[in-house]
Design a protein around this motif. Structure first.
Motif, short mmCIF file in Angstrom:
data_model
loop_
_atom_site.label_atom_id
_atom_site.label_comp_id
_atom_site.label_asym_id
_atom_site.label_seq_id
_atom_site.Cartn_x
_atom_site.Cartn_y
_atom_site.Cartn_z
N LEU A 1 0.84 -1.20 0.00
CA LEU A 1 0.00 0.00 0.00
C LEU A 1 0.87 1.24 0.00
O LEU A 1 1.98 1.26 0.53
N ARG A 2 0.34 2.29 -0.63
CA ARG A 2 1.01 3.58 -0.63
C ARG A 2 0.31 4.50 0.37
O ARG A 2 -0.85 4.26 0.70
N THR B 1 -3.70 3.44 -1.03
CA THR B 1 -3.92 2.90 -2.36
C THR B 1 -2.83 1.88 -2.69
O THR B 1 -1.80 1.82 -2.04
N VAL B 2 -3.10 1.07 -3.69
CA VAL B 2 -2.16 0.02 -4.09
C VAL B 2 -1.05 0.65 -4.93
O VAL B 2 -1.34 1.49 -5.80
N SER B 3 0.18 0.25 -4.69
CA SER B 3 1.29 0.87 -5.42
C SER B 3 1.27 0.48 -6.90
O SER B 3 0.83 -0.62 -7.27
N ARG C 1 -7.55 4.94 -12.16
CA ARG C 1 -8.25 5.30 -10.93
C ARG C 1 -7.50 4.69 -9.74
O ARG C 1 -6.74 3.76 -9.92
N LYS C 2 -7.79 5.21 -8.57
CA LYS C 2 -7.17 4.72 -7.34
C LYS C 2 -7.75 3.35 -7.00
O LYS C 2 -8.97 3.23 -6.83
N PRO C 3 -6.94 2.32 -6.90
CA PRO C 3 -7.49 1.02 -6.50
C PRO C 3 -7.88 1.05 -5.02
O PRO C 3 -7.33 1.83 -4.25
N ARG C 4 -8.80 0.20 -4.67
CA ARG C 4 -9.19 0.11 -3.26
C ARG C 4 -8.14 -0.69 -2.49
O ARG C 4 -7.64 -1.71 -2.96
N ALA C 5 -7.85 -0.23 -1.28
CA ALA C 5 -6.82 -0.88 -0.47
C ALA C 5 -7.32 -2.21 0.10
O ALA C 5 -6.53 -3.08 0.44
N SER D 1 -10.16 -3.33 -9.17
CA SER D 1 -10.32 -3.72 -7.77
C SER D 1 -11.47 -4.72 -7.77
O SER D 1 -12.53 -4.43 -8.35
N VAL E 1 -9.02 0.11 -12.90
CA VAL E 1 -8.05 0.99 -12.23
C VAL E 1 -6.81 1.20 -13.10
O VAL E 1 -6.07 2.17 -12.91
#
Lengths: 141, 141, 141, 141
Positions: D47-48, D52-54, D91-95, D121, D128
């Protein structure tokens, strides 16, 4: 994405004819899902030895298809600029057919739009090229 | 890479003029380190509203520069085909200058050649675009 | 570009160690021309059959190198996000060396930064990979 | 393309688990049209900041998905190598979800395979990230 077209096909076709006379591209379809279809009749001078369509012809078509797909969604704003285009050439296009590009936006953000383009020799099933591209959008629109 | 040029500049310039008359590209330099410089005089019809050079003009120039850099190394073999081209547009080119591309190969393998291309408005220091591309090479050559 | 570094090497190295512990990347150099050098010691689990470094290791290194090159110029703003990365794999990296990435920005605009990254096996002359990438920058910074 | 799968899902899943233990990827589906679905459970270290997923996690997933899609068609030949990968982050992926990649080959030639990968995601509709990649194939296979 829930596309909402803000531009009708006729207005977009007229814009394309005026703005890009040199591309000789025509708008063939503007679908409800937001995808657009653009076609280009290949001229003698655009053929490469061996009877195939030159790569730059397909790059230009991909670029126009992306632009048109964006304008269909944000309205006719002649200021969007390409920031990146990446194309894979997959098969030899036919010399005796139009090249046809179908573009769909993957993302329409505030400052960037990203789309993908499939290019075909008209009437053929297998794509001849695939491109992805990014346009920077004007902030005020 | 230790480039060894197998083609002289004059032969390559002649090939370019014959093979790509429509690009109106000229070979400006063929350096000992294997890099080539190609230039294109922008015509009125290649300008976009706002007085800038259209993206496809630069894509076409990048494609030719790559092709010429490969031929300089493998000899004039008119069969190499582009498999991939990726371009980043960095700055607005000047409408009143030629666009100039410098290409250097990053790799010259048995079946693939990969190169990078920097594009400038002639006489300017900052690049207007940067491209990388891959060509598939004929096996027998 | 006339780069003006706003961050010193020590601050950036500390940030990298804290923010990306999993990459095990170290900042090796921060040059006056704005280019950065980042290195990564390859672990056993990052090798592929045949004794080469896996592609994703090099992609991750390219991504970090770009990020660090941007932070060196705009200050440590942990909000820049990658929008696009394109990588060409050129040669097999050595399994027994660190991989080293040198990144230079091609453009630092208001909303986008674009850079290129050359990756080497440490001590070797020929690059093993070349990447270009784009980051979206936060508007207020 | 008329895909003809030469490998069954179980054999491919076993190969993936053995060959890429570090990716923690699992093969979820191998469709008759030749597309494959691969999933990856995101760990804390991937995670970043901001939850969010790196990016490199998604690049690695895209690379594996392409590899698996090729092996499904040419058989389990552990020699194919990536030559090019280009990814757009959308898009930002879900963590809190797995990242899932669906890959389909656009071309399977004698020396090159080209594919596209959509990353999601898990359970979400909007992608994403989107990647295209090229693998060089071994000549004798």
């Amino acid at each position: 994405m829930t596309p909402s077209l803000t531009v009708n096909q006729q207005a977009l076709a007229a814009f394309l004819a005026t703005e890009f006379p040199q591309t000789r591209c025509t708008l063939e379809a503007l679908d409800e899902d937001g995808s657009v279809v653009v076609a280009h009749a290949v001229s003698e001078s655009e053929l490469r030895p061996g009877g195939t369509v030159s790569g730059p012809v397909m790059m230009a078509l991909a670029d126009v298809a992306l632009y048109v797909a964006i304008l269909a969604r944000i309205g006719i704003v002649p200021l969007a600029v390409t920031t990146n285009l990446s194309i894979n050439f997959l098969r030899k296009p036919r010399a005796d057919r139009r090249v046809v590009a179908r573009c769909r936006l993957m993302k329409l953000g505030k400052t960037l739009a990203v789309g993908e383009v499939w290019i075909y020799s008209e009437g053929e099933e297998e794509p001849v090229a695939h491109a992805t591209g990014t346009y920077a959008l004007p902030r005020e629109r």
